[in-house]
Design an enzyme around this catalytic site. Structure first.
Site, PDB file in Angstrom:
ATOM      1  N   ARG A  99     -70.576   2.634  -9.915  1.00 58.28           N
ATOM      2  CA  ARG A  99     -69.341   3.431 -10.137  1.00 58.28           C
ATOM      3  C   ARG A  99     -69.503   4.456 -11.585  1.00 58.28           C
ATOM      4  NH1 ARG A  99     -63.680   0.912  -9.868  1.00 58.28           N
ATOM      5  NH2 ARG A  99     -64.117   0.852  -7.521  1.00 58.28           N
ATOM      6  N   GLY A 117     -58.285  -0.405   3.569  1.00 56.62           N
ATOM      7  CA  GLY A 117     -58.652  -1.540   4.134  1.00 56.62           C
ATOM      8  C   GLY A 117     -58.108  -2.828   3.970  1.00 56.62           C
ATOM      9  N   ARG A 122     -55.899  -5.673 -17.621  1.00 60.60           N
ATOM     10  CA  ARG A 122     -56.073  -5.372 -16.214  1.00 60.60           C
ATOM     11  C   ARG A 122     -56.601  -3.897 -16.310  1.00 60.60           C
ATOM     12  NH1 ARG A 122     -56.796  -6.631 -11.176  1.00 60.60           N
ATOM     13  NH2 ARG A 122     -55.202  -7.598  -9.682  1.00 60.60           N
ATOM     14  N   LYS A 123     -56.638  -3.483 -15.019  1.00 70.85           N
ATOM     15  CA  LYS A 123     -57.212  -2.174 -14.900  1.00 70.85           C
ATOM     16  C   LYS A 123     -56.093  -1.065 -15.456  1.00 70.85           C
ATOM     17  CE  LYS A 123     -57.216  -0.126 -11.027  1.00 70.85           C
ATOM     18  NZ  LYS A 123     -57.061   0.012  -9.318  1.00 70.85           N
ATOM     19  N   CYS A 126     -56.653   1.275  -2.275  1.00 65.73           N
ATOM     20  CA  CYS A 126     -57.435   2.007  -2.993  1.00 65.73           C
ATOM     21  C   CYS A 126     -57.432   3.382  -2.365  1.00 65.73           C
ATOM     22  CB  CYS A 126     -58.846   1.417  -2.816  1.00 65.73           C
ATOM     23  SG  CYS A 126     -59.122  -0.100  -3.473  1.00 65.73           S
ATOM     24  N   GLY A 127     -57.283   3.416  -0.854  1.00 66.40           N
ATOM     25  CA  GLY A 127     -57.120   4.501  -0.171  1.00 66.40           C
ATOM     26  C   GLY A 127     -55.863   5.214  -0.460  1.00 66.40           C
TER      27      GLY A 127
HETATM   28 FE1  SRM Z   1     -59.869   0.049  -5.662  1.00 66.57          FE
HETATM   29  C1  SRM Z   1     -60.543  -3.203  -6.249  1.00 66.57           C
HETATM   30  C2  SRM Z   1     -62.791   0.773  -4.180  1.00 66.57           C
HETATM   31  C3  SRM Z   1     -59.158   3.485  -6.142  1.00 66.57           C
HETATM   32  C4  SRM Z   1     -56.470  -0.559  -6.312  1.00 66.57           C
HETATM   33  N1  SRM Z   1     -61.493  -1.133  -5.556  1.00 66.57           N
HETATM   34  C5  SRM Z   1     -61.446  -2.385  -5.717  1.00 66.57           C
HETATM   35  C6  SRM Z   1     -62.980  -2.967  -5.298  1.00 66.57           C
HETATM   36  C7  SRM Z   1     -63.797  -2.686  -6.588  1.00 66.57           C
HETATM   37  C8  SRM Z   1     -63.099  -4.317  -4.958  1.00 66.57           C
HETATM   38  C9  SRM Z   1     -64.485  -4.877  -4.953  1.00 66.57           C
HETATM   39  O1  SRM Z   1     -65.078  -5.361  -5.551  1.00 66.57           O
HETATM   40  O2  SRM Z   1     -65.134  -4.734  -3.728  1.00 66.57           O
HETATM   41  C10 SRM Z   1     -63.502  -1.997  -4.426  1.00 66.57           C
HETATM   42  C11 SRM Z   1     -64.783  -1.468  -4.336  1.00 66.57           C
HETATM   43  C12 SRM Z   1     -65.356  -1.226  -2.841  1.00 66.57           C
HETATM   44  C13 SRM Z   1     -66.691  -0.362  -2.818  1.00 66.57           C
HETATM   45  O3  SRM Z   1     -67.506  -0.941  -2.528  1.00 66.57           O
HETATM   46  O4  SRM Z   1     -66.556   0.754  -2.821  1.00 66.57           O
HETATM   47  C14 SRM Z   1     -62.581  -0.470  -4.714  1.00 66.57           C
HETATM   48  N2  SRM Z   1     -61.003   1.778  -5.396  1.00 66.57           N
HETATM   49  C15 SRM Z   1     -62.030   1.736  -4.656  1.00 66.57           C
HETATM   50  C16 SRM Z   1     -62.251   3.036  -4.367  1.00 66.57           C
HETATM   51  C17 SRM Z   1     -63.849   3.570  -4.331  1.00 66.57           C
HETATM   52  C18 SRM Z   1     -61.808   3.554  -3.228  1.00 66.57           C
HETATM   53  C19 SRM Z   1     -62.290   4.804  -2.466  1.00 66.57           C
HETATM   54  O5  SRM Z   1     -62.824   4.752  -1.570  1.00 66.57           O
HETATM   55  O6  SRM Z   1     -62.144   5.862  -3.036  1.00 66.57           O
HETATM   56  C20 SRM Z   1     -61.668   3.906  -5.446  1.00 66.57           C
HETATM   57  C21 SRM Z   1     -62.467   4.071  -6.659  1.00 66.57           C
HETATM   58  C22 SRM Z   1     -61.882   4.964  -7.634  1.00 66.57           C
HETATM   59  C23 SRM Z   1     -62.644   5.137  -8.862  1.00 66.57           C
HETATM   60  O7  SRM Z   1     -63.351   6.054  -9.061  1.00 66.57           O
HETATM   61  O8  SRM Z   1     -62.400   4.324  -9.820  1.00 66.57           O
HETATM   62  C24 SRM Z   1     -60.390   2.851  -5.723  1.00 66.57           C
HETATM   63  N3  SRM Z   1     -58.116   1.324  -6.098  1.00 66.57           N
HETATM   64  C25 SRM Z   1     -58.250   2.591  -6.511  1.00 66.57           C
HETATM   65  C26 SRM Z   1     -56.777   2.809  -6.332  1.00 66.57           C
HETATM   66  C27 SRM Z   1     -56.407   4.487  -6.124  1.00 66.57           C
HETATM   67  C28 SRM Z   1     -56.308   5.117  -7.842  1.00 66.57           C
HETATM   68  O9  SRM Z   1     -56.855   4.595  -8.544  1.00 66.57           O
HETATM   69  O10 SRM Z   1     -55.415   6.133  -7.496  1.00 66.57           O
HETATM   70  C29 SRM Z   1     -55.881   2.029  -6.497  1.00 66.57           C
HETATM   71  C30 SRM Z   1     -54.393   1.684  -6.317  1.00 66.57           C
HETATM   72  C31 SRM Z   1     -53.780   2.229  -7.221  1.00 66.57           C
HETATM   73  C32 SRM Z   1     -53.654   1.352  -8.668  1.00 66.57           C
HETATM   74  O11 SRM Z   1     -54.465   0.853  -8.963  1.00 66.57           O
HETATM   75  O12 SRM Z   1     -52.689   1.342  -9.301  1.00 66.57           O
HETATM   76  C33 SRM Z   1     -56.911   0.775  -6.301  1.00 66.57           C
HETATM   77  N4  SRM Z   1     -58.765  -1.714  -6.122  1.00 66.57           N
HETATM   78  C34 SRM Z   1     -57.421  -1.752  -6.310  1.00 66.57           C
HETATM   79  C35 SRM Z   1     -57.118  -3.026  -6.546  1.00 66.57           C
HETATM   80  C36 SRM Z   1     -55.458  -3.435  -6.695  1.00 66.57           C
HETATM   81  C37 SRM Z   1     -54.990  -3.278  -8.057  1.00 66.57           C
HETATM   82  C38 SRM Z   1     -53.968  -4.023  -8.489  1.00 66.57           C
HETATM   83  O13 SRM Z   1     -53.291  -3.822  -9.534  1.00 66.57           O
HETATM   84  O14 SRM Z   1     -53.598  -5.006  -7.766  1.00 66.57           O
HETATM   85  C39 SRM Z   1     -58.172  -3.816  -6.546  1.00 66.57           C
HETATM   86  C40 SRM Z   1     -58.592  -5.464  -6.602  1.00 66.57           C
HETATM   87  C41 SRM Z   1     -58.012  -5.930  -7.986  1.00 66.57           C
HETATM   88  O15 SRM Z   1     -58.248  -5.046  -8.995  1.00 66.57           O
HETATM   89  O16 SRM Z   1     -57.778  -6.932  -8.257  1.00 66.57           O
HETATM   90  C42 SRM Z   1     -59.331  -2.929  -6.297  1.00 66.57           C
HETATM   91 FE1  SF4 Z   2     -59.293  -3.014  -0.126  1.00 62.26          FE
HETATM   92 FE2  SF4 Z   2     -59.989  -1.469  -2.017  1.00 62.26          FE
HETATM   93 FE3  SF4 Z   2     -61.779  -2.710  -0.526  1.00 62.26          FE
HETATM   94 FE4  SF4 Z   2     -60.321  -0.645   0.571  1.00 62.26          FE
HETATM   95  S1  SF4 Z   2     -61.774  -0.468  -1.142  1.00 62.26           S
HETATM   96  S2  SF4 Z   2     -60.761  -2.673   1.425  1.00 62.26           S
HETATM   97  S3  SF4 Z   2     -58.234  -1.002  -0.277  1.00 62.26           S
HETATM   98  S4  SF4 Z   2     -60.175  -3.358  -1.902  1.00 62.26           S
END
Ligand code: SRM
Ligand code: SF4
Length: 619
Positions: free
Chosen positions: A158, A540, A273-274, A545-546
């Protein structure tokens, strides 16, 4: 608090300047002045053009030596920036990840990734020999995400692309790097934070890849785990006719302050956290400020001085446990104070954030445990101490509420504020590009948009600054006619999808392919008379994240039952709104099987009753 009861001459002058600079401030406003930081994106652009040439001049050089900063033993880690009290409480009561960080800080991955890479290349070890806490968790501090469940042994990387800006030469070089792999196993994804992720990278290539990134001036450190994520700004910055503020300079400056332009900055690398940050440019909602932990949204601009005042919003998040729109702090600041406010908020979060449960350690939980008023008072106290300018009341906001909400209506040829210049908005089906497509896009950018590509939080892109004389040519480009359409159908305009089960180990369902397929089937069956975007977001799992709650219709992976058996399903969210009065969507239906036999009728009904869709006559 500074009061204006006793003023020296310079204070009188200062007060005069302040009121003439900010005519929209209420008389009771308290204020301070500080020297303005001058942040200029133009500088970045000029540098980018120069670096473009330098990069190509050096691209064939085989030596990658000494490009990366060498870290020595005096290098501080994220742990060193925690107070003794925080360190103590982590050791006593911290959650599993906090303990892991205490054992060995995540920021050490910045060094170790190179070490592992070299060890793997030496052939004496295999990636499976690497301790799982490093392989699967700590390497995320370096932006390397092991796809353990779906593509073991390969990594998603990323990047950090402040304000979503990427240049032709950068994209081309990334393509060139990915060509070392079987192209079937690699791709680019545009993310919901207007960022790029690359897939299929192997750890033995990590050090070479990092060196390439550093030469390209692109960062990836601190893009995962307990770090500040990509800084989101308006993709229309500097070209939007409705713009109050050009977000590019501040997004780059924030990225620099927080992550040393993606090369790593330990000061903010051990947060609880993030943490998400966005900076808006107008009431045209292109950044989704309301779901960020910290957002700066412009609310007023002085015609005379050009100074813009910002609303500060805090505590937005989407998560499995809860979803919250951010709250207004009711403190207003000029651009020159954004860096200081961000630093203060991050220091408060780092030093006082809750670290005993991962589920309750996002910033909003600290805001709630303190209360909004105490948080506001603490931020104000620290601003005061640092002599930073801020205001406690605003007489009038001049946000143009009539500005069209073009967040998801950016497509086609649009006039810029610069006469004779246009931007072209293009749709990328669920944000995914093959290496060949990305390469061809870079060429198009070189030919038509001075090399610049801007990514959006809707996983699309725009090409800015196209000269009038080039419009015809760009519209004839096969890649844009056939694949990245500038005239997408209504259900594609606002279609967003997270990664889903193809690559994400947390996914409950497959998303990207399904999202495209469902949209196509719905277009076969329905007409959308007004042609407006209907924003459908797939995510998903409940991590969202979506951004399912931001959408008009959000589809979130969830278990469902069919004939007594568990199958892939979705919970449906309805009613997300963008813009000045943004709201989050709420749960509408639970556990609908993804099988189109069940999902399709629900979607058709929803689109007909809420979004003006009509069944086609032949159905
Ligand atoms: Fe996310 C975890 C993908 C935006 C909330 N997110 C993950 C992981 C890293 C999980 C993992 O290790 O597999 C996903 C990677 C999958 C992959 O192979 O791509 C993943 N998140 C994404 C992306 C790529 C989704 C997308 O297709 O666009 C986005 C990357 C953004 C970036 O460039 O940094 C992405 N994730 C978000 C957002 C939207 C946003 O930022 O506006 C959210 C919700 C908003 C928020 O955070 O308040 C989001 N992601 C999470 C969470 C839940 C966080 C929480 O506080 O509970 C996780 C899991 C965690 O952190 O424990 C997570
Ligand atoms: Fe769940 Fe984020 Fe993975 Fe999508 S990319 S399946 S919302 S953790």
């Amino acid at each position: 608090m500074y009061q204006s009861s006793f003023l020296f001459r310079s204070d009188i002058l200062c007060l005069f300047l302040t009121y003439s600079s900010y005519p929209f401030l209420a008389p009771s406003t308290k204020h301070r002045r500080m020297p303005c930081g001058s942040l200029c994106y133009l500088r970045t652009k000029a540098l980018s053009v120069r670096r473009h040439n330098e990069f190509f001049a050096s691209a064939d050089s085989s030596s990658h030596e000494n490009v990366l900063p060498r870290l020595d033993s005096s290098f501080s880690t994220g742990w060193d920036f925690l107070s003794k009290t925080t360190q103590q409480s982590v050791l006593e009561d911290g959650n599993k990840i906090e303990k892991l960080k205490a054992e060995k800080d995540g920021s050490l991955a910045w060094q170790e990734i190179q070490k592992y890479s070299q060890m793997l290349r030496s052939g004496n070890v295999d990636w499976e020999d690497i301790p799982p806490e490093d392989l699967d968790i700590r390497l995320k501090w370096a932006g390397f995400f092991h796809r353990k469940k779906r593509a073991p042994g390969t990594f998603m990387v990323r990047l950090r692309l402040p304000n979503g800006v990427i240049w032709d030469y950068q994209l081309k070089a990334l393509c060139r790097f990915l060509r070392r792999y079987d192209l079937q196993n690699t791709c680019f994804d545009i993310t919901t934070r207007q960022n790029l992720q690359l897939r299929g990278i192997r750890l033995d290539d990590a050090s070479i890849f990092l060196e390439e990134l550093h030469r390209l001036e692109i960062g990836c450190f601190q893009s995962g785990m307990d770090n500040v994520r990509n800084i989101v700004g308006s993709p229309l910055a500097g070209i939007d006719p409705y713009e109050l503020y050009d977000t590019r300079g501040i997004c780059f400056a924030l990225d620099e302050m927080i992550s040393n332009r993606g090369r790593g900055k330990p000061d903010f690398a051990n947060l609880p956290r993030k943490f998400n940050i966005a900076v808006g440019s107008s009431s045209t909602d292109t950044v989704h400020g309301h779901i960020n932990d910290l957002a700066f949204l412009p609310v007023a601009k002085c015609d005379h001085s050009g100074i813009v005042l910002f609303d500060i919003l805090i505590g937005g998040l989407l998560s499995p446990k809860r979803n919250e729109a951010s709250r207004r702090l009711k403190l207003w600041i000029p651009e020159s104070s954004i860096l200081a406010v961000t630093r203060i908020v991050l220091e408060i979060y780092r030093d006082f954030g809750l670290r005993n449960s991962r589920a309750t350690s996002r910033f909003v939980y600290l805001v709630e445990s303190w209360g909004l008023e105490r948080m506001k008072a603490e931020i104000a106290r620290r601003l005061e101490e640092s002599n930073v300018e801020w205001f406690t009341s605003l007489k009038d906001s001049i946000v143009d509420h009539s500005a069209p909400l073009i967040g998801s209506e950016i497509f086609g040829v649009n006039s810029q504020r610069q006469q004779g210049r246009f931007f072209l908005g293009c749709h990328v089906p669920v944000g995914r590009l093959t290496v060949e497509e990305a390469d061809a896009l870079a060429d198009i950018a070189s030919n038509y948009s001075e090399g610049e590509i801007r990514l959006t939080v809707d996983q699309n892109f725009i090409l800015p600054n196209i000269d009038r004389t080039k419009i015809e040519g760009v519209l004839r480009e096969p890649l844009l006619r056939e694949r990245f359409s500038y005239e997408p159908k209504p259900l594609l305009k606002g279609l967003v999808s997270c990664t889903g089960s193809q690559f994400c180990g947390l996914a409950l369902i497959e998303t990207k392919n399904r999202a495209m397929e469902l949209s196509m089937v719905l277009h076969e069956m329905l007409d959308f008379p007004d042609g407006q975007a209907i924003r459908i977001h797939w995510t998903g799992c409940p991590n969202s994240c979506g951004q399912a709650q931001v959408a008009n219709i959000g589809l979130m992976g969830a278990p469902a039952k069919r004939n007594g058996k568990l199958v892939e399903g979705v919970d449906i969210y309805l009613g997300g709104k963008l813009g000045v009065n943004s709201t989050l969507g709420t749960l509408y239906r639970k556990g609908i099987p993804c099988d189109f036999k069940y999902l399709l009728p629900v979607m058709i009904e929803l689109l007909q009753t809420h979004f003006g869709a009509r069944l086609k006559s032949h159905i």
